[in-house]
Design a protein around this motif. Structure first.
Motif, mmCIF file in Angstrom:
data_model
loop_
_atom_site.group_PDB
_atom_site.id
_atom_site.type_symbol
_atom_site.label_atom_id
_atom_site.label_comp_id
_atom_site.label_asym_id
_atom_site.label_seq_id
_atom_site.Cartn_x
_atom_site.Cartn_y
_atom_site.Cartn_z
ATOM 1 N N GLN A 51 -8.482 21.377 3.817
ATOM 2 C CA GLN A 51 -7.268 21.132 3.033
ATOM 3 C C GLN A 51 -7.165 22.093 1.849
ATOM 4 O OE1 GLN A 51 -7.264 16.994 1.955
ATOM 5 N NE2 GLN A 51 -6.633 16.288 3.984
ATOM 6 N N ILE A 52 -8.286 22.327 1.172
ATOM 7 C CA ILE A 52 -8.290 23.269 0.048
ATOM 8 C C ILE A 52 -7.978 24.678 0.543
ATOM 9 C CG2 ILE A 52 -9.738 24.390 -1.692
ATOM 10 C CD1 ILE A 52 -11.227 21.712 -1.991
ATOM 11 N N GLY A 53 -8.613 25.062 1.660
ATOM 12 C CA GLY A 53 -8.368 26.388 2.225
ATOM 13 C C GLY A 53 -6.922 26.577 2.651
ATOM 14 N N THR A 54 -6.354 25.549 3.286
ATOM 15 C CA THR A 54 -4.958 25.621 3.738
ATOM 16 C C THR A 54 -4.006 25.745 2.543
ATOM 17 O OG1 THR A 54 -5.444 24.316 5.712
ATOM 18 C CG2 THR A 54 -3.147 24.421 5.005
ATOM 19 N N PHE A 55 -4.256 24.950 1.514
ATOM 20 C CA PHE A 55 -3.399 24.975 0.326
ATOM 21 C C PHE A 55 -3.420 26.358 -0.336
ATOM 22 C CE2 PHE A 55 -3.138 24.621 -4.300
ATOM 23 C CZ PHE A 55 -1.845 24.133 -4.433
#
Length: 283
Positions: free
Chosen positions: A37-41
């Protein structure tokens, strides 16, 4: 990041050995879903920044094209490549000297102790060097002095000295109404055009076109530092359209510049936002 900085060695440039890099400890979320999720954001945020940067480059290219097509770009021509509707008359060849009501010098008779304080202001060299339309915030303090020439709205301002010939005689136009006790720095001179014949904002854009810049910088003289005389600039010839056409050209370019400024601000804000999230999302 701090741990990496603490392991840097050397100074020109600083470097980090692979051994030290492998020994640096990092903290990662225990759940792979949180990592994703952090990477996608952050990826989406980077893509948004890249998109805005591409749009900015397209706007700059559009402005460059407009500068080439809306102004006469050849000494043998009297019409530009692109015209607005209802304009078809030839542009008139005029020297800058024919279009001025007065020319004045920058601040004179001062030492470095006279600057940085006082109730008067002077327009800085960099403000003129960097901007087609000067920024009203690009001023500094100086004491009032009745002997100095005052800058007025619509005055064109020219640099007369530079470290390289390509940057000599860069021009700007003063847009503000606060001309009271406003002077010009020592390394520039002011040019007041005939307002009934010339839109000074149009002229400022015109003098920054690649065509006219190529005609100006060969006039610079010097070795370690280059200078240009007022006479050399005043003798320059330009092709001048009717005042209404000047106004339309300026208004179009001003709108493009306004959008470019907004886009730059958007990119800066996105980068600040990214920095904020990097600080908050990682330990």
């Amino acid at each position: 990041m701090l741990e990496i900085e603490n392991n840097l060695s050397g100074s020109d440039p600083p470097n980090l050995s692979s051994k030290d890099l492998y020994q640096i400890n990092i903290k990662i979320p225990s759940e792979s879903n949180e990592q994703k999720q952090i990477g996608t954001f952050l990826t989406k945020l980077d893509n948004l920044i890249s998109l805005q940067q591409r749009k900015l480059e397209q706007l700059k290219q559009l402005k460059k094209t407009m500068l080439q097509q809306l102004f006469v770009q050849n000494k043998s021509e009297t019409m530009p490549e692109v015209r607005f509707n209802n304009f078809n008359s030839e542009w008139q060849i005029k020297s800058l000297n024919e279009l001025q009501t007065s020319v004045y010098s920058g601040i004179a008779g001062k030492t470095k102790d006279d600057f940085g304080h006082g109730e008067a202001r002077y327009i800085t060299y960099l403000n003129i060097h960097d901007n087609v339309v000067a920024k009203t915030s690009g001023v500094d303090r100086i004491e009032r002095d009745l002997r100095q020439h005052k800058v007025e709205k619509g005055d064109l301002l020219f640099t007369i000295s530079s470290e390289i010939p390509e940057e000599v005689a860069l021009n700007s136009v003063w847009p503000g109404d606060n001309g009271k006790d406003l002077y010009l720095n020592s390394f520039c001179f002011g040019y007041r055009p005939m307002q009934n014949k010339v839109n000074p904002f149009f002229l400022s854009y015109y003098l920054r076109t690649p065509f006219l810049r190529k005609n100006i910088f060969p006039l610079a003289q010097g070795i370690s530092r280059f200078n240009i005389s007022k006479k050399s600039i005043l003798d320059l010839s330009i092709a001048l359209p009717q005042l209404k056409e000047q106004n339309d050209i300026y208004e179009l370019l001003a709108k493009i510049d306004k959008i470019i400024t907004q886009k730059n601000n958007n990119i800066s804000q996105l980068k600040i936002l990214k920095k904020f999230f990097l600080q908050k999302l990682f330990v």
